[in-house]
Write an enzyme that holds these catalytic residues in place. Structure first.
Site, PDB file in Angstrom:
ATOM      1  CE  LYS A   1       7.333  32.247  -2.400  1.00 44.22           C
ATOM      2  NZ  LYS A   1       6.477  31.950  -3.425  1.00 44.22           N
TER       3      LYS A   1
ATOM      4  NE  ARG B   1       5.242  23.534  -6.294  1.00 42.97           N
ATOM      5  CZ  ARG B   1       5.093  24.387  -5.539  1.00 42.97           C
ATOM      6  NH1 ARG B   1       6.216  25.238  -5.519  1.00 42.97           N
ATOM      7  NH2 ARG B   1       3.924  24.900  -5.202  1.00 42.97           N
TER       8      ARG B   1
ATOM      9  NE  ARG C   1       3.212  22.811  -1.876  1.00 39.15           N
ATOM     10  CZ  ARG C   1       3.735  24.127  -1.676  1.00 39.15           C
ATOM     11  NH1 ARG C   1       5.052  24.279  -2.196  1.00 39.15           N
ATOM     12  NH2 ARG C   1       3.083  25.293  -1.714  1.00 39.15           N
TER      13      ARG C   1
ATOM     14  NE  ARG D   1       2.828  33.205   1.814  1.00 41.34           N
ATOM     15  CZ  ARG D   1       3.651  31.933   1.552  1.00 41.34           C
ATOM     16  NH1 ARG D   1       4.760  31.755   1.452  1.00 41.34           N
ATOM     17  NH2 ARG D   1       2.850  30.977   0.973  1.00 41.34           N
TER      18      ARG D   1
ATOM     19  NE  ARG E   1      -0.273  27.680  -2.906  1.00 42.92           N
ATOM     20  CZ  ARG E   1       0.406  26.939  -3.672  1.00 42.92           C
ATOM     21  NH1 ARG E   1      -0.226  26.048  -4.282  1.00 42.92           N
ATOM     22  NH2 ARG E   1       1.678  27.070  -3.658  1.00 42.92           N
TER      23      ARG E   1
HETATM   24  P1  AP5 Z   1       8.830  26.781  -6.722  1.00 42.68           P
HETATM   25  O1  AP5 Z   1      10.459  27.262  -6.836  1.00 42.68           O
HETATM   26  O2  AP5 Z   1       8.671  25.815  -6.011  1.00 42.68           O
HETATM   27  O3  AP5 Z   1       8.039  28.196  -6.560  1.00 42.68           O
HETATM   28  P2  AP5 Z   1       7.884  29.059  -5.188  1.00 42.68           P
HETATM   29  O4  AP5 Z   1       7.717  30.296  -5.265  1.00 42.68           O
HETATM   30  O5  AP5 Z   1       8.661  28.390  -4.220  1.00 42.68           O
HETATM   31  O6  AP5 Z   1       6.193  28.540  -5.057  1.00 42.68           O
HETATM   32  P3  AP5 Z   1       5.453  27.978  -3.593  1.00 42.68           P
HETATM   33  O7  AP5 Z   1       4.160  27.271  -4.271  1.00 42.68           O
HETATM   34  O8  AP5 Z   1       6.427  26.989  -3.093  1.00 42.68           O
HETATM   35  O9  AP5 Z   1       4.894  29.097  -3.006  1.00 42.68           O
HETATM   36  P4  AP5 Z   1       4.083  29.406  -1.750  1.00 42.68           P
HETATM   37  O10 AP5 Z   1       4.620  30.814  -1.600  1.00 42.68           O
HETATM   38  O11 AP5 Z   1       2.472  29.595  -2.432  1.00 42.68           O
HETATM   39  O12 AP5 Z   1       4.074  28.162  -0.764  1.00 42.68           O
HETATM   40  P5  AP5 Z   1       4.846  27.832   0.551  1.00 42.68           P
HETATM   41  O13 AP5 Z   1       5.398  26.401   0.399  1.00 42.68           O
HETATM   42  O14 AP5 Z   1       5.754  28.904   0.836  1.00 42.68           O
HETATM   43  O15 AP5 Z   1       8.487  26.771  -8.288  1.00 42.68           O
HETATM   44  C1  AP5 Z   1       7.213  26.334  -8.834  1.00 42.68           C
HETATM   45  C2  AP5 Z   1       7.289  25.275  -9.856  1.00 42.68           C
HETATM   46  O16 AP5 Z   1       7.722  26.214 -11.237  1.00 42.68           O
HETATM   47  C3  AP5 Z   1       8.309  24.222 -10.031  1.00 42.68           C
HETATM   48  O17 AP5 Z   1       7.724  23.210 -10.355  1.00 42.68           O
HETATM   49  C4  AP5 Z   1       9.775  24.812 -10.697  1.00 42.68           C
HETATM   50  O18 AP5 Z   1      10.481  23.684 -11.104  1.00 42.68           O
HETATM   51  C5  AP5 Z   1       9.067  25.661 -11.634  1.00 42.68           C
HETATM   52  N1  AP5 Z   1       9.945  26.788 -12.142  1.00 42.68           N
HETATM   53  C6  AP5 Z   1      10.522  27.499 -10.970  1.00 42.68           C
HETATM   54  N2  AP5 Z   1      11.183  28.518 -11.779  1.00 42.68           N
HETATM   55  C7  AP5 Z   1      11.107  28.467 -13.022  1.00 42.68           C
HETATM   56  C8  AP5 Z   1      11.278  29.181 -14.102  1.00 42.68           C
HETATM   57  N3  AP5 Z   1      12.084  30.399 -14.102  1.00 42.68           N
HETATM   58  N4  AP5 Z   1      10.782  28.923 -15.414  1.00 42.68           N
HETATM   59  C9  AP5 Z   1       9.853  27.792 -15.405  1.00 42.68           C
HETATM   60  N5  AP5 Z   1       9.416  27.118 -14.395  1.00 42.68           N
HETATM   61  C10 AP5 Z   1      10.045  27.451 -13.022  1.00 42.68           C
HETATM   62  O19 AP5 Z   1       3.787  27.983   1.337  1.00 42.68           O
HETATM   63  C11 AP5 Z   1       2.646  27.066   1.529  1.00 42.68           C
HETATM   64  C12 AP5 Z   1       1.516  27.480   2.494  1.00 42.68           C
HETATM   65  O20 AP5 Z   1       2.043  27.662   3.772  1.00 42.68           O
HETATM   66  C13 AP5 Z   1       1.090  28.721   2.345  1.00 42.68           C
HETATM   67  O21 AP5 Z   1      -0.280  28.693   1.592  1.00 42.68           O
HETATM   68  C14 AP5 Z   1       0.122  29.087   3.775  1.00 42.68           C
HETATM   69  O22 AP5 Z   1      -0.789  28.155   4.202  1.00 42.68           O
HETATM   70  C15 AP5 Z   1       1.480  28.419   4.726  1.00 42.68           C
HETATM   71  N6  AP5 Z   1       2.629  29.730   4.922  1.00 42.68           N
HETATM   72  C16 AP5 Z   1       3.961  29.340   4.347  1.00 42.68           C
HETATM   73  N7  AP5 Z   1       4.495  30.586   4.950  1.00 42.68           N
HETATM   74  C17 AP5 Z   1       3.435  31.419   5.387  1.00 42.68           C
HETATM   75  C18 AP5 Z   1       3.726  32.740   6.262  1.00 42.68           C
HETATM   76  N8  AP5 Z   1       4.744  33.417   6.235  1.00 42.68           N
HETATM   77  N9  AP5 Z   1       2.608  32.995   6.826  1.00 42.68           N
HETATM   78  C19 AP5 Z   1       1.310  32.508   6.756  1.00 42.68           C
HETATM   79  N10 AP5 Z   1       1.382  31.181   6.025  1.00 42.68           N
HETATM   80  C20 AP5 Z   1       2.313  30.867   5.657  1.00 42.68           C
HETATM   81 MG    MG Z   2       8.447  27.207  -2.436  1.00 45.80          MG
END
Ligand code: AP5
Ligand code: MG
Length: 221
Positions: free
Chosen positions: A13, A127, A160, A88, A171
């Site tokens: 994402k 990552r 992270r 979410r 997660r």
């Molecule tokens: P990346 O692009 O970083 O993936 P992502 O989908 O952004 O993953 P996240 O871990 O950031 O999502 P998340 O939803 O768990 O965390 P968030 O920060 O939103 O890619 C991942 C890796 O893969 C990278 O190394 C990249 O290089 C690689 N990659 C990418 N594309 C690729 C491909 N095509 N092929 C191979 N490799 C690839 O949330 C964190 C925390 O915040 C949550 O757990 C929660 O506690 C809180 N939070 C955030 N939003 C909310 C909400 N709306 N409600 C409640 N709690 C929330």
């Molecule tokens: Mg992300």
């Protein structure tokens, strides 16, 4: 245009939202990046959400809804917004719809990136991120030019705290129980498209770009 990127942790994402934002002049609004920035600044909000994040649980709906809706207000003048990580839960989606309808707007397109759980763990544990610009790397699949340093601003890259194997399982459990039901919610509205997130990042980007262009074309015709 309001675009929502859905998908499990590590689906890509953040990677794709940053590229789409640059390509279309849209604002990339990542709920996770916002919360991490509050923690880094040591704010009261950052203190309230840290425990949930490090344990791999969602933060309470009321907290995140307030933060994102305030940010959306300040994004009014941009070409559009890409929401990454929000909504979410079905309750968050309802709050978003309600807030947008008050300003005569709506979510235009929801893209759900499909990546199986078995691939997620390798992506997440490899990552590395830049805590200054939010840049996303992978030690094998997308390494920085200089090991351990961000290509853009040379900040040392970090792992992270929620990117461990144990926390990623939690997660994923939260994703399947609380976020996956959103697919049905948006499908009923006729705005959901599913995209295979397993090809390389360039191929996924080409597909997403095509979809956004198509949607923008429909909006003006
Ligand atoms: P990346 O692009 O970083 O993936 P992502 O989908 O952004 O993953 P996240 O871990 O950031 O999502 P998340 O939803 O768990 O965390 P968030 O920060 O939103 O890619 C991942 C890796 O893969 C990278 O190394 C990249 O290089 C690689 N990659 C990418 N594309 C690729 C491909 N095509 N092929 C191979 N490799 C690839 O949330 C964190 C925390 O915040 C949550 O757990 C929660 O506690 C809180 N939070 C955030 N939003 C909310 C909400 N709306 N409600 C409640 N709690 C929330
Ligand atoms: Mg992300």
């Amino acid at each position: 245009m309001i675009l929502v990127l859905l998908g499990p942790p590590g689906a890509g994402k953040g990677t794709q939202a940053a590229r789409l934002a640059a390509a279309f002049g849209m604002r990339h609004l990542s709920s996770g990046d916002l919360l991490r920035s509050e923690r880094k600044k040591g704010t009261e909000l950052g203190g309230r959400v840290g425990g949930y994040m490090d344990a791999g649980h969602l933060v309470p709906d009321n907290i995140i809804v307030e933060v994102i809706l305030a940010e959306l207000q300040s994004a009014k003048r941009e070409a559009g917004v890409i929401l990454d990580g929000f909504p979410r839960t079905v309750s968050q989606a309802g709050s978003l719809d309600e807030a947008l309808s008050r300003i005569a707007q709506k979510v235009d397109l929801v893209i759900s990136l499909q990546v199986p759980d078995r691939e997620i763990v390798a992506r997440i544990t490899g990552r590395r991120i830049c805590s200054t610009c939010g840049g996303v790397y992978h030690v094998v699949k997308h390494p920085p030019a200089q090991p351990g340093r961000c290509d853009r601003d040379q900040t040392p890259l970090i792992h992270r705290p929620d990117d461990t194997e144990d926390v990623v399982q939690q997660r994923l459990a939260a994703y399947h129980a609380q976020t996956e039901p959103l697919e049905a919610y948006f499908r009923r509205k006729g705005i959901l498209v599913e995209v295979d997130g397993t090809p390389d990042a360039d191929s996924v980007f080409a597909e997403l770009q095509r979809m956004v262009k198509q949607r923008l074309g429909e909006a003006v015709s």
